[in-house]
Design a protein around this motif. Structure first.
Motif: not given
Length: 231
Positions: A138-167
């Motif tokens: 009956e208290f499963s609704f408490v345990r169902s709570i999830r908090v996703f903290d996306v502190r940062y997500a960065r995606q960009h092309e490298s200016g020199r070789d054109g590779d895709c950098n992701r972090s």
């Protein structure tokens, strides 16, 4: 148990008003443990009422950076019982009963700000548990709570070789059997489908810089709900 949470949920607004969360009694509302309201309103799918609107606003405020707090702090809702191993597991009526307490007990102090997830990403307990046994379904609704903290997500092309950098740095907050809250490392791929802002992650290499906090849950009936705060 005399009543189930399911049968009592239509009376949520009445119960909260009786205990001092009505607009006509702002002074008493300040002495009311808001987490008791969050607990009951969340279980009922946030019924339309002023008390539940206030409870939901506080629920969302806590995940609005910075810092990101546990949205439900069940240890701040005194249910008038200590944890006992031989206590019957079906304690759902305690959620409702606590709202009719005759005393005007002041809420506990705000919890301390917890540290960032450490470098080794070990699961860290940051708060106490509920003061009754909430291990039953009956208290499963408490345990169902999830908090996703996306502190940062960065995606960009490298200016020199054109590779895709992701972090990215993503951490996930969850509740344990007795309502204890903890953080652990997560990833972009673990984000729920309802999350918005990273749909193009990994697709070619469009420029992306994203930060957000996403919380989702299932109420007592199993209905899905979520909120997202971008920053």
């Amino acid at each position: 148990m005399r009543h189930s949470v399911k049968k009592l949920l239509p009376s949520v607004a009445v119960a909260l008003t009786v205990t001092g969360l009505s607009l006509s009694a702002p002074a008493r509302a300040q002495t009311y443990p808001i987490d008791c309201a969050i607990l009951l309103c969340l279980s009922g799918g946030w019924p339309a009422s002023v008390p539940c609107a206030r409870a939901r606003a506080e629920f969302i405020r806590r995940i609005t950076p910075w810092p990101v707090e546990p949205p439900l702090q069940i240890w701040r809702c005194p249910m008038g019982a200590s944890y006992e191993s031989d206590r019957p597991s079906n304690n759902a009526e305690r959620i409702f009963d606590v709202l009719y307490r005759p005393d005007n007990r002041r809420p506990l102090q705000s919890p301390p700000v917890y540290d960032l997830v450490p470098a080794d990403w070990v699961l860290q307990l940051v708060q106490d548990r509920a003061d009754i046994d909430i291990s039953g379904p009956e208290f499963s609704f408490v345990r169902s709570i999830r908090v996703f903290d996306v502190r940062y997500a960065r995606q960009h092309e490298s200016g020199r070789d054109g590779d895709c950098n992701r972090s990215a740095t993503v951490v996930l907050g969850t509740y344990g059997t007795q309502g204890d809250f903890s953080w652990q490392r997560s990833s972009i791929t673990a984000l729920p489908e309802a999350h918005v802002g990273l749909e193009r992650w990994g697709q070619n290499c469009p420029g992306i810089y994203h930060r957000s906090v996403f919380v989702d849950w299932r109420d007592y009936e199993g209905d899905y709900g979520f909120e997202q705060v971008n920053y």
